[in-house]
Write a protein that holds these residues in place. Structure first.
Motif, PDB file in Angstrom:
ATOM      1  N   VAL A   1     -26.113 -19.510  32.238  1.00 47.07           N
ATOM      2  CA  VAL A   1     -24.949 -18.618  32.194  1.00 47.07           C
ATOM      3  C   VAL A   1     -25.257 -17.470  31.254  1.00 47.07           C
ATOM      4  N   VAL A   2     -25.240 -16.246  31.799  1.00 46.33           N
ATOM      5  CA  VAL A   2     -25.611 -15.078  31.001  1.00 46.33           C
ATOM      6  C   VAL A   2     -24.456 -14.105  30.799  1.00 46.33           C
ATOM      7  N   HIS A   3     -23.354 -14.332  31.548  1.00 43.30           N
ATOM      8  CA  HIS A   3     -22.268 -13.355  31.504  1.00 43.30           C
ATOM      9  C   HIS A   3     -20.943 -14.038  31.780  1.00 43.30           C
ATOM     10  N   VAL A   4     -19.904 -13.620  31.071  1.00 43.98           N
ATOM     11  CA  VAL A   4     -18.542 -14.080  31.320  1.00 43.98           C
ATOM     12  C   VAL A   4     -17.615 -12.878  31.357  1.00 43.98           C
ATOM     13  N   ASN A   5     -16.828 -12.782  32.430  1.00 45.41           N
ATOM     14  CA  ASN A   5     -15.729 -11.821  32.451  1.00 45.41           C
ATOM     15  C   ASN A   5     -14.518 -12.573  31.912  1.00 45.41           C
ATOM     16  N   ALA A   6     -14.116 -12.239  30.703  1.00 46.92           N
ATOM     17  CA  ALA A   6     -13.118 -13.016  29.989  1.00 46.92           C
ATOM     18  C   ALA A   6     -11.696 -12.658  30.418  1.00 46.92           C
ATOM     19  N   HIS A   7     -10.788 -13.605  30.215  1.00 44.55           N
ATOM     20  CA  HIS A   7      -9.371 -13.334  30.493  1.00 44.55           C
ATOM     21  C   HIS A   7      -8.864 -12.246  29.551  1.00 44.55           C
ATOM     22  N   ALA A   8      -9.093 -12.409  28.263  1.00 41.98           N
ATOM     23  CA  ALA A   8      -8.993 -11.352  27.249  1.00 41.98           C
ATOM     24  C   ALA A   8      -7.897 -10.328  27.508  1.00 41.98           C
ATOM     25  N   THR A   9      -6.651 -10.751  27.324  1.00 47.50           N
ATOM     26  CA  THR A   9      -5.534  -9.865  27.657  1.00 47.50           C
ATOM     27  C   THR A   9      -5.219  -8.833  26.580  1.00 47.50           C
ATOM     28  N   SER A  10      -5.688  -9.053  25.357  1.00 43.29           N
ATOM     29  CA  SER A  10      -5.386  -8.186  24.212  1.00 43.29           C
ATOM     30  C   SER A  10      -4.137  -8.627  23.466  1.00 43.29           C
ATOM     31  N   THR A  11      -3.715  -9.856  23.667  1.00 38.05           N
ATOM     32  CA  THR A  11      -2.587 -10.375  22.884  1.00 38.05           C
ATOM     33  C   THR A  11      -3.118 -11.005  21.596  1.00 38.05           C
ATOM     34  N   PRO A  12      -2.387 -10.879  20.512  1.00 44.03           N
ATOM     35  CA  PRO A  12      -2.866 -11.421  19.232  1.00 44.03           C
ATOM     36  C   PRO A  12      -3.201 -12.907  19.279  1.00 44.03           C
ATOM     37  N   VAL A  13      -2.361 -13.718  19.983  1.00 43.40           N
ATOM     38  CA  VAL A  13      -2.601 -15.160  19.995  1.00 43.40           C
ATOM     39  C   VAL A  13      -3.451 -15.618  21.173  1.00 43.40           C
ATOM     40  N   GLY A  14      -3.626 -14.790  22.195  1.00 44.25           N
ATOM     41  CA  GLY A  14      -4.312 -15.236  23.400  1.00 44.25           C
ATOM     42  C   GLY A  14      -5.818 -15.134  23.357  1.00 44.25           C
ATOM     43  N   ASP A  15      -6.342 -14.130  22.657  1.00 48.71           N
ATOM     44  CA  ASP A  15      -7.782 -13.878  22.702  1.00 48.71           C
ATOM     45  C   ASP A  15      -8.599 -14.916  21.925  1.00 48.71           C
ATOM     46  N   ILE A  16      -8.030 -15.437  20.832  1.00 46.69           N
ATOM     47  CA  ILE A  16      -8.793 -16.341  19.971  1.00 46.69           C
ATOM     48  C   ILE A  16      -9.107 -17.677  20.650  1.00 46.69           C
ATOM     49  N   PRO A  17      -8.150 -18.352  21.298  1.00 44.07           N
ATOM     50  CA  PRO A  17      -8.487 -19.633  21.938  1.00 44.07           C
ATOM     51  C   PRO A  17      -9.574 -19.519  23.015  1.00 44.07           C
ATOM     52  N   GLU A  18      -9.638 -18.402  23.713  1.00 45.03           N
ATOM     53  CA  GLU A  18     -10.685 -18.261  24.729  1.00 45.03           C
ATOM     54  C   GLU A  18     -12.062 -18.251  24.081  1.00 45.03           C
ATOM     55  N   SER A  19     -12.185 -17.563  22.953  1.00 48.61           N
ATOM     56  CA  SER A  19     -13.447 -17.569  22.213  1.00 48.61           C
ATOM     57  C   SER A  19     -13.802 -18.990  21.782  1.00 48.61           C
ATOM     58  N   LEU A  20     -12.803 -19.713  21.305  1.00 49.96           N
ATOM     59  CA  LEU A  20     -13.018 -21.099  20.895  1.00 49.96           C
ATOM     60  C   LEU A  20     -13.484 -21.948  22.077  1.00 49.96           C
ATOM     61  N   ALA A  21     -12.861 -21.744  23.238  1.00 45.07           N
ATOM     62  CA  ALA A  21     -13.236 -22.511  24.435  1.00 45.07           C
ATOM     63  C   ALA A  21     -14.688 -22.266  24.823  1.00 45.07           C
ATOM     64  N   LEU A  22     -15.133 -21.023  24.729  1.00 45.92           N
ATOM     65  CA  LEU A  22     -16.526 -20.712  25.059  1.00 45.92           C
ATOM     66  C   LEU A  22     -17.480 -21.419  24.098  1.00 45.92           C
ATOM     67  N   HIS A  23     -17.153 -21.414  22.818  1.00 52.59           N
ATOM     68  CA  HIS A  23     -18.005 -22.095  21.843  1.00 52.59           C
ATOM     69  C   HIS A  23     -17.996 -23.603  22.066  1.00 52.59           C
ATOM     70  N   GLN A  24     -16.831 -24.161  22.403  1.00 54.19           N
ATOM     71  CA  GLN A  24     -16.756 -25.604  22.643  1.00 54.19           C
ATOM     72  C   GLN A  24     -17.506 -26.015  23.905  1.00 54.19           C
ATOM     73  N   THR A  25     -17.668 -25.061  24.827  1.00 53.55           N
ATOM     74  CA  THR A  25     -18.383 -25.343  26.075  1.00 53.55           C
ATOM     75  C   THR A  25     -19.884 -25.114  25.943  1.00 53.55           C
ATOM     76  N   PHE A  26     -20.270 -24.006  25.334  1.00 52.15           N
ATOM     77  CA  PHE A  26     -21.683 -23.595  25.345  1.00 52.15           C
ATOM     78  C   PHE A  26     -22.413 -23.803  24.017  1.00 52.15           C
ATOM     79  N   GLY A  27     -21.689 -24.085  22.959  1.00 54.38           N
ATOM     80  CA  GLY A  27     -22.340 -24.308  21.679  1.00 54.38           C
ATOM     81  C   GLY A  27     -23.169 -23.113  21.247  1.00 54.38           C
ATOM     82  N   GLU A  28     -24.408 -23.372  20.816  1.00 50.22           N
ATOM     83  CA  GLU A  28     -25.288 -22.314  20.313  1.00 50.22           C
ATOM     84  C   GLU A  28     -25.626 -21.275  21.379  1.00 50.22           C
ATOM     85  N   HIS A  29     -25.557 -21.683  22.650  1.00 52.59           N
ATOM     86  CA  HIS A  29     -25.888 -20.730  23.728  1.00 52.59           C
ATOM     87  C   HIS A  29     -24.845 -19.620  23.852  1.00 52.59           C
TER      88      HIS A  29
END
Length: 423
Positions: free
Chosen positions: A306-334
């Protein structure tokens, strides 16, 4: 028998382009489609937010719909027809619909379309007519036009798709879930071809007022093109957008038999629910992480491809952070090796149509080996540790996977994963 499902056609009408080539070119350039609304109702209702991303090309003025077709469809249905017809033509079928195309069986051609709100313009205009002029003046086509399934029905009738005409309504995850449904229709053997996508046309004073009241919208009325700011420390909400997008999904056998151009493989999908809050995402991103991992497992995908993700990233203060967390929980160091694009910064948020549009941008990223822009990121939030693409960037050669995320009110999580295709 192969279980591969491939993408053979793309169609869209968006705030940054009236078709896919224009939309894609502007996504690479970092063009914003957000503008001030000049409608009289902005002042009439004293709306606190009056910026949005309207489609760049009116379907009637552009000649892509006849007057009769436009009159019989809610704006969302109009946009759905435009996108679906472009996708059908782009797929290279020999006729204008399944009935007229050589080697295509209408009984094995399906529609899977999503919307978040449906025919809100039709519904509220009819209510105004009823109150002001009485029941005799309400149009007889009101119910068929306001139904959430009107987009799927219109596309099915226009393209003679008779295997199924199904509708997904899962807020902002709707059209990504429609892709998941389309994948399963082909894998199960119920269809050879699925026109999958989504549409939304909800730039109306009531939804704008309601979203603004819940403090979900950016209030940068004086600087509309800088209003959608995913991941930026000064983000203050999303910007409404409208549009439609459609992808032609086919079984690999069917596509190869007719010599179709194949953009990519729809390798896997993941769907989950937070069961946490009606509007806020789970701060631990457990549901989003499950959806990401399910898409990888469903597609038998090595996470390091996996080299690319088009993120949901709506620009809401509370919405953007959990998506980043989800990516780290899925891919770790990658995670640090994944180029992340937040294209709502340019298009605004198409609600139920967002996932299909972002899926198209993901497919194009694989085809052209380029990740599109994220604009308005002046100072990245320290809590969002992602490699965000601010200028269009080259992607690696060889076999690659790119993913697109969608999350919606109600706790809906949906992810699609596309793999580069070599015949």
């Amino acid at each position: 028998m192969s279980h591969k499902v491939v993408v053979t056609g793309l169609g869209a009408t968006t705030p940054i382009g009236g078709d896919v080539p224009t939309t894609w070119a502007n996504a690479l350039k970092g063009v914003s489609g957000i503008k001030k609304l000049e409608d009289s109702w902005v002042e009439e209702y004293q709306l606190p937010v009056y910026i949005a991303g309207r489609v760049a090309q009116d379907p009637l003025e552009s000649g892509r719909l006849s007057k009769v077709e436009a009159k019989r469809q809610d704006p969302s249905g109009q946009l759905a027809l435009v996108a679906a017809r472009e996708a059908w033509a782009d797929a290279g079928f020999s006729g204008e619909n399944a009935e007229e195309s050589e080697g295509v069986d209408p009984l094995r051609t399906a529609v899977s379309f999503g919307t978040g709100i449906g025919g809100v313009w039709t519904l509220l205009d009819a209510w105004d007519t009823l109150r002001e002029k009485g029941p005799r003046r309400v149009l007889p086509m009101t119910v068929p036009m306001l139904m959430p399934n009107s987009c799927a029905a219109a596309v099915s009738m226009a393209l003679n798709a008779r295997a199924a005409a199904q509708t997904v309504v899962s807020a902002c995850a709707s059209s990504t879930e429609a892709l998941d449904l389309g994948l399963e229709l082909i894998r199960s053997g119920k269809a050879d071809i699925v026109i999958a996508g989504g549409a939304e046309a909800a730039i109306h004073p009531m939804p704008l007022a309601a979203f603004a009241k819940m403090q979900a919208l950016s209030s940068r009325n004086d600087d509309p093109q800088a209003a959608s700011r995913p991941y930026d420390v000064n983000r203050d909400g999303f910007v409404m957008g409208e549009g439609a997008a459609a992808l032609i999904l086919e079984s690999e056998e069917h596509a190869k038999a007719r010599g179709a151009k194949i953009y990519a493989e729809l390798a896997g999908t993941g769907v989950s629910a937070d069961s946490y809050h009606i509007t806020a995402p789970d701060p631990q991103a457990l549901g989003a992480t499950r959806a990401l991992k399910e898409a990888l497992e469903d597609g038998d995908i090595d996470p390091t491809t996996v080299v690319h993700v088009n993120a949901h990233a709506t620009s809401t203060p509370v919405g953007d952070i959990p998506e980043s967390l989800a990516l780290h929980q899925t891919f770790g160091e990658h995670t640090k090796n994944i180029a992340v694009s937040a294209t709502k910064s340019m298009t605004g948020h198409l609600l139920g149509g967002a996932g299909a549009l972002e899926a198209i941008l993901t497919v194009k990223a694989i085809e052209e080996r380029k990740a599109p822009c994220t604009i308005n990121l002046d100072q990245q939030d320290e809590q969002i540790d992602l490699d965000v693409v601010t200028d269009a960037r080259e992607l690696p050669s060889g076999e690659i996977v790119a993913m697109s995320n969608s999350f919606g009110f109600g706790g809906h999580n949906a992810v699609v994963a596309f793999r580069s295709y070599e015949s």
